[in-house]
Scaffold this motif. Sequence first.
Motif, PDB file in Angstrom:
ATOM      1  N   LYS A 138     -54.930  -4.203  32.726  1.00  0.00           N
ATOM      2  CA  LYS A 138     -55.578  -4.351  31.426  1.00  0.00           C
ATOM      3  C   LYS A 138     -56.445  -5.605  31.390  1.00  0.00           C
ATOM      4  N   THR A 139     -55.927  -6.673  31.955  1.00  0.00           N
ATOM      5  CA  THR A 139     -56.624  -7.950  31.936  1.00  0.00           C
ATOM      6  C   THR A 139     -57.851  -7.947  32.837  1.00  0.00           C
ATOM      7  N   HIS A 140     -57.757  -7.261  33.969  1.00  0.00           N
ATOM      8  CA  HIS A 140     -58.820  -7.303  34.988  1.00  0.00           C
ATOM      9  C   HIS A 140     -59.450  -5.931  35.212  1.00  0.00           C
ATOM     10  N   PHE A 141     -59.575  -5.145  34.162  1.00  0.00           N
ATOM     11  CA  PHE A 141     -60.054  -3.771  34.307  1.00  0.00           C
ATOM     12  C   PHE A 141     -61.465  -3.695  34.893  1.00  0.00           C
ATOM     13  N   SER A 142     -62.376  -4.527  34.423  1.00  0.00           N
ATOM     14  CA  SER A 142     -63.758  -4.516  34.935  1.00  0.00           C
ATOM     15  C   SER A 142     -63.786  -4.821  36.425  1.00  0.00           C
ATOM     16  N   LYS A 143     -62.978  -5.780  36.846  1.00  0.00           N
ATOM     17  CA  LYS A 143     -62.901  -6.138  38.266  1.00  0.00           C
ATOM     18  C   LYS A 143     -62.356  -4.960  39.077  1.00  0.00           C
ATOM     19  N   LEU A 144     -61.352  -4.283  38.547  1.00  0.00           N
ATOM     20  CA  LEU A 144     -60.786  -3.123  39.240  1.00  0.00           C
ATOM     21  C   LEU A 144     -61.819  -2.009  39.368  1.00  0.00           C
ATOM     22  N   LEU A 145     -62.599  -1.782  38.316  1.00  0.00           N
ATOM     23  CA  LEU A 145     -63.642  -0.755  38.384  1.00  0.00           C
ATOM     24  C   LEU A 145     -64.676  -1.084  39.453  1.00  0.00           C
ATOM     25  N   ARG A 146     -65.039  -2.353  39.569  1.00  0.00           N
ATOM     26  CA  ARG A 146     -65.984  -2.740  40.619  1.00  0.00           C
ATOM     27  C   ARG A 146     -65.397  -2.452  41.998  1.00  0.00           C
ATOM     28  N   SER A 147     -64.109  -2.720  42.171  1.00  0.00           N
ATOM     29  CA  SER A 147     -63.439  -2.438  43.454  1.00  0.00           C
ATOM     30  C   SER A 147     -63.465  -0.947  43.762  1.00  0.00           C
ATOM     31  N   VAL A 148     -63.177  -0.146  42.743  1.00  0.00           N
ATOM     32  CA  VAL A 148     -63.165   1.307  42.927  1.00  0.00           C
ATOM     33  C   VAL A 148     -64.565   1.809  43.231  1.00  0.00           C
ATOM     34  N   GLU A 149     -65.572   1.286  42.529  1.00  0.00           N
ATOM     35  CA  GLU A 149     -66.955   1.695  42.780  1.00  0.00           C
ATOM     36  C   GLU A 149     -67.396   1.380  44.209  1.00  0.00           C
ATOM     37  N   SER A 150     -66.815   0.333  44.785  1.00  0.00           N
ATOM     38  CA  SER A 150     -67.184  -0.033  46.158  1.00  0.00           C
ATOM     39  C   SER A 150     -66.386   0.768  47.188  1.00  0.00           C
ATOM     40  N   GLY A 151     -65.553   1.705  46.720  1.00  0.00           N
ATOM     41  CA  GLY A 151     -64.858   2.601  47.640  1.00  0.00           C
ATOM     42  C   GLY A 151     -63.364   2.374  47.787  1.00  0.00           C
ATOM     43  N   VAL A 174     -59.608   6.184  41.676  1.00  0.00           N
ATOM     44  CA  VAL A 174     -60.410   6.487  42.865  1.00  0.00           C
ATOM     45  C   VAL A 174     -61.860   6.637  42.443  1.00  0.00           C
ATOM     46  N   PRO A 175     -62.813   6.467  43.361  1.00  0.00           N
ATOM     47  CA  PRO A 175     -64.223   6.645  43.006  1.00  0.00           C
ATOM     48  C   PRO A 175     -64.486   8.062  42.524  1.00  0.00           C
ATOM     49  N   TYR A 176     -65.363   8.185  41.548  1.00  0.00           N
ATOM     50  CA  TYR A 176     -65.744   9.488  40.999  1.00  0.00           C
ATOM     51  C   TYR A 176     -66.748  10.143  41.931  1.00  0.00           C
ATOM     52  N   GLU A 177     -66.487  11.383  42.288  1.00  0.00           N
ATOM     53  CA  GLU A 177     -67.415  12.129  43.124  1.00  0.00           C
ATOM     54  C   GLU A 177     -67.985  13.274  42.302  1.00  0.00           C
ATOM     55  N   GLN A 178     -69.278  13.198  42.031  1.00  0.00           N
ATOM     56  CA  GLN A 178     -69.919  14.232  41.229  1.00  0.00           C
ATOM     57  C   GLN A 178     -70.314  15.371  42.154  1.00  0.00           C
ATOM     58  N   SER A 179     -69.797  16.551  41.868  1.00  0.00           N
ATOM     59  CA  SER A 179     -70.118  17.692  42.709  1.00  0.00           C
ATOM     60  C   SER A 179     -71.451  18.301  42.276  1.00  0.00           C
ATOM     61  N   GLN A 180     -72.206  18.735  43.240  1.00  0.00           N
ATOM     62  CA  GLN A 180     -73.497  19.360  42.987  1.00  0.00           C
ATOM     63  C   GLN A 180     -73.339  20.868  43.085  1.00  0.00           C
ATOM     64  N   PRO A 181     -73.823  21.628  42.106  1.00  0.00           N
ATOM     65  CA  PRO A 181     -73.746  23.082  42.222  1.00  0.00           C
ATOM     66  C   PRO A 181     -74.636  23.567  43.370  1.00  0.00           C
ATOM     67  N   GLU A 182     -74.192  24.614  44.021  1.00  0.00           N
ATOM     68  CA  GLU A 182     -74.975  25.160  45.117  1.00  0.00           C
ATOM     69  C   GLU A 182     -76.271  25.746  44.570  1.00  0.00           C
ATOM     70  N   ARG A 183     -77.383  25.367  45.169  1.00  0.00           N
ATOM     71  CA  ARG A 183     -78.684  25.866  44.722  1.00  0.00           C
ATOM     72  C   ARG A 183     -79.140  26.942  45.691  1.00  0.00           C
ATOM     73  N   ARG A 184     -79.520  28.059  45.139  1.00  0.00           N
ATOM     74  CA  ARG A 184     -79.995  29.152  45.963  1.00  0.00           C
ATOM     75  C   ARG A 184     -81.492  29.314  45.728  1.00  0.00           C
ATOM     76  N   VAL A 185     -82.265  28.753  46.618  1.00  0.00           N
ATOM     77  CA  VAL A 185     -83.721  28.790  46.494  1.00  0.00           C
ATOM     78  C   VAL A 185     -84.225  30.166  46.921  1.00  0.00           C
ATOM     79  N   GLY A 186     -85.164  30.711  46.157  1.00  0.00           N
ATOM     80  CA  GLY A 186     -85.766  31.979  46.507  1.00  0.00           C
ATOM     81  C   GLY A 186     -84.911  33.183  46.180  1.00  0.00           C
ATOM     82  N   LEU A 187     -83.958  33.028  45.302  1.00  0.00           N
ATOM     83  CA  LEU A 187     -83.029  34.103  44.969  1.00  0.00           C
ATOM     84  C   LEU A 187     -83.751  35.345  44.447  1.00  0.00           C
ATOM     85  N   LEU A 188     -84.806  35.161  43.666  1.00  0.00           N
ATOM     86  CA  LEU A 188     -85.516  36.299  43.071  1.00  0.00           C
ATOM     87  C   LEU A 188     -86.815  36.647  43.807  1.00  0.00           C
ATOM     88  N   ARG A 189     -87.011  36.034  44.965  1.00  0.00           N
ATOM     89  CA  ARG A 189     -88.237  36.291  45.725  1.00  0.00           C
ATOM     90  C   ARG A 189     -88.337  37.782  46.068  1.00  0.00           C
TER      91      ARG A 189
END
Length: 78
Positions: A11-24, A40-55
């Motif tokens: 609680k006292t050092h939350f910002s410092k802990l977040l910086r540690s987590v952001e660094s991995g 743990v660090p947040y990992e944003q998942s990217q949706p699979e992109r299907r290029v040319g699907l309606l070609r």
Amino acid sequence: MTEVINVRTAKTHFSKLLRSVESGEEVVLARAGKPCARLVPYEQSQPERRVGLLRGLEIPPEVFEPLPDDELAAWEGE
């Protein structure tokens, strides 16, 4: 290396802990020395992109024609 931190200290050092987590780093939160949560660090998942699907798909020309008045009124809630 995983760091174990008691909740009171976290609680006292939350910002410092977040910086540690952001660094991995991983931080384990403990209550009275007993691990209860993990930061743990947040990992944003990217949706699979299907290029040319309606070609090559042919769109019939009537798709682009205006709707009849009765159907348009129904879509507009009248």
